[in-house]
Motif scaffolding. Sequence first.
Motif, PDB file in Angstrom:
ATOM      1  N   HIS A   1       0.851  -1.192   0.000  1.00 39.33           N
ATOM      2  CA  HIS A   1       0.000   0.000   0.000  1.00 39.33           C
ATOM      3  C   HIS A   1       0.885   1.239   0.000  1.00 39.33           C
ATOM      4  O   HIS A   1       1.694   1.427   0.910  1.00 39.33           O
ATOM      5  CB  HIS A   1      -0.917   0.012   1.231  1.00 39.33           C
ATOM      6  N   ARG A   2       0.724   2.080  -1.014  1.00 34.67           N
ATOM      7  CA  ARG A   2       1.451   3.347  -1.094  1.00 34.67           C
ATOM      8  C   ARG A   2       0.548   4.451  -0.565  1.00 34.67           C
ATOM      9  O   ARG A   2      -0.558   4.662  -1.078  1.00 34.67           O
ATOM     10  CB  ARG A   2       1.867   3.649  -2.532  1.00 34.67           C
ATOM     11  N   LEU A   3       1.015   5.158   0.459  1.00 30.28           N
ATOM     12  CA  LEU A   3       0.245   6.220   1.102  1.00 30.28           C
ATOM     13  C   LEU A   3       1.012   7.531   0.975  1.00 30.28           C
ATOM     14  O   LEU A   3       2.026   7.742   1.648  1.00 30.28           O
ATOM     15  CB  LEU A   3       0.005   5.878   2.584  1.00 30.28           C
ATOM     16  N   ALA A   4       0.544   8.398   0.075  1.00 31.46           N
ATOM     17  CA  ALA A   4       1.223   9.669  -0.184  1.00 31.46           C
ATOM     18  C   ALA A   4       1.050  10.611   0.997  1.00 31.46           C
ATOM     19  O   ALA A   4      -0.038  10.708   1.579  1.00 31.46           O
ATOM     20  CB  ALA A   4       0.670  10.307  -1.450  1.00 31.46           C
ATOM     21  N   PHE A   5       2.111  11.315   1.363  1.00 34.43           N
ATOM     22  CA  PHE A   5       2.051  12.249   2.485  1.00 34.43           C
ATOM     23  C   PHE A   5       0.948  13.285   2.306  1.00 34.43           C
ATOM     24  O   PHE A   5       0.301  13.694   3.260  1.00 34.43           O
ATOM     25  CB  PHE A   5       3.398  12.958   2.659  1.00 34.43           C
ATOM     26  N   LYS A   6       0.704  13.706   1.068  1.00 33.96           N
ATOM     27  CA  LYS A   6      -0.302  14.743   0.816  1.00 33.96           C
ATOM     28  C   LYS A   6      -1.713  14.267   1.152  1.00 33.96           C
ATOM     29  O   LYS A   6      -2.617  15.086   1.331  1.00 33.96           O
ATOM     30  CB  LYS A   6      -0.239  15.208  -0.637  1.00 33.96           C
ATOM     31  N   ASP A   7      -1.913  12.956   1.258  1.00 35.07           N
ATOM     32  CA  ASP A   7      -3.243  12.412   1.555  1.00 35.07           C
ATOM     33  C   ASP A   7      -3.493  12.191   3.045  1.00 35.07           C
ATOM     34  O   ASP A   7      -4.584  11.775   3.437  1.00 35.07           O
ATOM     35  CB  ASP A   7      -3.444  11.090   0.807  1.00 35.07           C
ATOM     36  N   PHE A   8      -2.489  12.451   3.892  1.00 30.41           N
ATOM     37  CA  PHE A   8      -2.662  12.264   5.331  1.00 30.41           C
ATOM     38  C   PHE A   8      -3.445  13.435   5.916  1.00 30.41           C
ATOM     39  O   PHE A   8      -3.155  14.594   5.633  1.00 30.41           O
ATOM     40  CB  PHE A   8      -1.306  12.144   6.027  1.00 30.41           C
ATOM     41  N   MET A   9      -4.453  13.106   6.732  1.00 30.44           N
ATOM     42  CA  MET A   9      -5.304  14.116   7.359  1.00 30.44           C
ATOM     43  C   MET A   9      -4.883  14.317   8.812  1.00 30.44           C
ATOM     44  O   MET A   9      -4.750  13.346   9.564  1.00 30.44           O
ATOM     45  CB  MET A   9      -6.768  13.680   7.322  1.00 30.44           C
ATOM     46  N   PRO A  10      -4.688  15.577   9.248  1.00 30.24           N
ATOM     47  CA  PRO A  10      -4.361  15.820  10.654  1.00 30.24           C
ATOM     48  C   PRO A  10      -5.584  15.597  11.531  1.00 30.24           C
ATOM     49  O   PRO A  10      -6.680  16.071  11.221  1.00 30.24           O
ATOM     50  CB  PRO A  10      -3.923  17.289  10.665  1.00 30.24           C
ATOM     51  N   THR A  11      -5.422  14.852  12.619  1.00 29.33           N
ATOM     52  CA  THR A  11      -6.544  14.544  13.508  1.00 29.33           C
ATOM     53  C   THR A  11      -6.121  14.660  14.967  1.00 29.33           C
ATOM     54  O   THR A  11      -4.939  14.563  15.295  1.00 29.33           O
ATOM     55  CB  THR A  11      -7.074  13.113  13.268  1.00 29.33           C
ATOM     56  N   PHE A  12      -7.120  14.837  15.823  1.00 27.60           N
ATOM     57  CA  PHE A  12      -6.893  14.807  17.263  1.00 27.60           C
ATOM     58  C   PHE A  12      -8.110  14.145  17.908  1.00 27.60           C
ATOM     59  O   PHE A  12      -9.232  14.621  17.760  1.00 27.60           O
ATOM     60  CB  PHE A  12      -6.701  16.217  17.825  1.00 27.60           C
ATOM     61  N   ARG A  13      -7.872  12.999  18.557  1.00 34.37           N
ATOM     62  CA  ARG A  13      -8.930  12.226  19.206  1.00 34.37           C
ATOM     63  C   ARG A  13     -10.101  11.967  18.272  1.00 34.37           C
ATOM     64  O   ARG A  13     -11.265  12.105  18.640  1.00 34.37           O
ATOM     65  CB  ARG A  13      -9.397  12.934  20.475  1.00 34.37           C
TER      66      ARG A  13
ATOM     67  N   THR B   1      -8.579  21.404  10.841  1.00 30.03           N
ATOM     68  CA  THR B   1      -8.483  22.201   9.613  1.00 30.03           C
ATOM     69  C   THR B   1      -7.426  23.290   9.681  1.00 30.03           C
ATOM     70  O   THR B   1      -7.050  23.850   8.666  1.00 30.03           O
ATOM     71  CB  THR B   1      -9.844  22.857   9.300  1.00 30.03           C
ATOM     72  N   ASP B   2      -6.953  23.609  10.862  1.00 29.23           N
ATOM     73  CA  ASP B   2      -6.008  24.712  11.014  1.00 29.23           C
ATOM     74  C   ASP B   2      -4.580  24.221  11.272  1.00 29.23           C
ATOM     75  O   ASP B   2      -3.797  24.866  11.966  1.00 29.23           O
ATOM     76  CB  ASP B   2      -6.454  25.627  12.162  1.00 29.23           C
ATOM     77  N   VAL B   3      -4.238  23.071  10.695  1.00 26.57           N
ATOM     78  CA  VAL B   3      -2.926  22.454  10.906  1.00 26.57           C
ATOM     79  C   VAL B   3      -2.244  22.307   9.545  1.00 26.57           C
ATOM     80  O   VAL B   3      -2.898  21.948   8.563  1.00 26.57           O
ATOM     81  CB  VAL B   3      -3.090  21.072  11.578  1.00 26.57           C
ATOM     82  N   PRO B   4      -0.943  22.576   9.455  1.00 30.12           N
ATOM     83  CA  PRO B   4      -0.250  22.425   8.165  1.00 30.12           C
ATOM     84  C   PRO B   4      -0.196  20.966   7.725  1.00 30.12           C
ATOM     85  O   PRO B   4      -0.361  20.055   8.542  1.00 30.12           O
ATOM     86  CB  PRO B   4       1.154  22.973   8.454  1.00 30.12           C
ATOM     87  N   PRO B   5       0.037  20.728   6.430  1.00 30.95           N
ATOM     88  CA  PRO B   5       0.154  19.348   5.954  1.00 30.95           C
ATOM     89  C   PRO B   5       1.359  18.641   6.569  1.00 30.95           C
ATOM     90  O   PRO B   5       2.239  19.276   7.151  1.00 30.95           O
ATOM     91  CB  PRO B   5       0.300  19.500   4.433  1.00 30.95           C
ATOM     92  N   LEU B   6       1.381  17.338   6.410  1.00 32.13           N
ATOM     93  CA  LEU B   6       2.463  16.515   6.959  1.00 32.13           C
ATOM     94  C   LEU B   6       3.804  16.906   6.337  1.00 32.13           C
ATOM     95  O   LEU B   6       3.949  16.971   5.119  1.00 32.13           O
ATOM     96  CB  LEU B   6       2.168  15.042   6.671  1.00 32.13           C
ATOM     97  N   ILE B   7       4.787  17.159   7.207  1.00 37.63           N
ATOM     98  CA  ILE B   7       6.137  17.534   6.770  1.00 37.63           C
ATOM     99  C   ILE B   7       7.072  16.355   7.063  1.00 37.63           C
ATOM    100  O   ILE B   7       7.268  15.992   8.226  1.00 37.63           O
ATOM    101  CB  ILE B   7       6.616  18.801   7.506  1.00 37.63           C
ATOM    102  N   PRO B   8       7.637  15.734   6.025  1.00 36.56           N
ATOM    103  CA  PRO B   8       8.445  14.516   6.216  1.00 36.56           C
ATOM    104  C   PRO B   8       9.569  14.659   7.223  1.00 36.56           C
ATOM    105  O   PRO B   8       9.819  13.747   8.016  1.00 36.56           O
ATOM    106  CB  PRO B   8       8.993  14.233   4.812  1.00 36.56           C
ATOM    107  N   SER B   9      10.263  15.782   7.229  1.00 32.67           N
ATOM    108  CA  SER B   9      11.423  15.946   8.109  1.00 32.67           C
ATOM    109  C   SER B   9      11.037  15.998   9.580  1.00 32.67           C
ATOM    110  O   SER B   9      11.886  15.854  10.453  1.00 32.67           O
ATOM    111  CB  SER B   9      12.196  17.208   7.736  1.00 32.67           C
ATOM    112  N   LYS B  10       9.749  16.184   9.879  1.00 27.97           N
ATOM    113  CA  LYS B  10       9.304  16.275  11.268  1.00 27.97           C
ATOM    114  C   LYS B  10       8.707  14.980  11.814  1.00 27.97           C
ATOM    115  O   LYS B  10       8.284  14.919  12.963  1.00 27.97           O
ATOM    116  CB  LYS B  10       8.281  17.406  11.412  1.00 27.97           C
TER     117      LYS B  10
END
Length: 196
Positions: free
Chosen positions: A142-154, A159-168
């Motif tokens: 399964h290939r999961l592109a970083f751009k498709d990851f959704m930020p979530t909490f519980r 909606t007010d969180v930047p996209p996934l940054i690989p270096s972090k």
Amino acid sequence: MTIPSATSLRHLAALVCACLAITMNADAASEKMIFDFQGRTNSTKWQVVNDDVMGGVSTSQFQLLTNGGAIFSGVVSLENNGGFASVRSTPVRENLNGTDAFVLRVRGDGRRYKFTVRTEAGFNALNYQAEFTTKRGEWEDHRLAFKDFMPTFRGRVLTDVPPLIPSKITSVGLLISDKKAGPFRLEMSWIRGVTP
């Protein structure tokens, strides 16, 4: 027909070896092994986090197999407003800067899972999630592109969180929360970061 001299053959062999080395280095640069469960590279001490943290009764475990591989398994229960089971990795040691996706080699049970990613330490840190659905008993990549990851909490999408940054990226994990009660089993071979 002209027969190549020994010197010409040596030059040709050296050229072929150089081309192979370049190709192998390019392939190595195109992916980064994060967890190799067949070789047990950095694959111990994954932390189980189930819905019992909020009163649920789902159970799960993360096992390393003696012949290679790992299994995330358990039983999801919807009782007491529960309904999820998860596991989190030890800190990711590989720098994922320059990669744009994860590739997971898994054999599942036909259920839907989420691959989770954390960029901060702490039990209650937000996480990024991407879904994948397995085919019962079949090995799949399964290939999961970083751009498709959704930020979530519980469980809530932010909606007010930047996209996934690989270096972090600090850790990864697995989550099952498909609103179906019953047993689950996901076998894993490896997790890699790949470049475009």
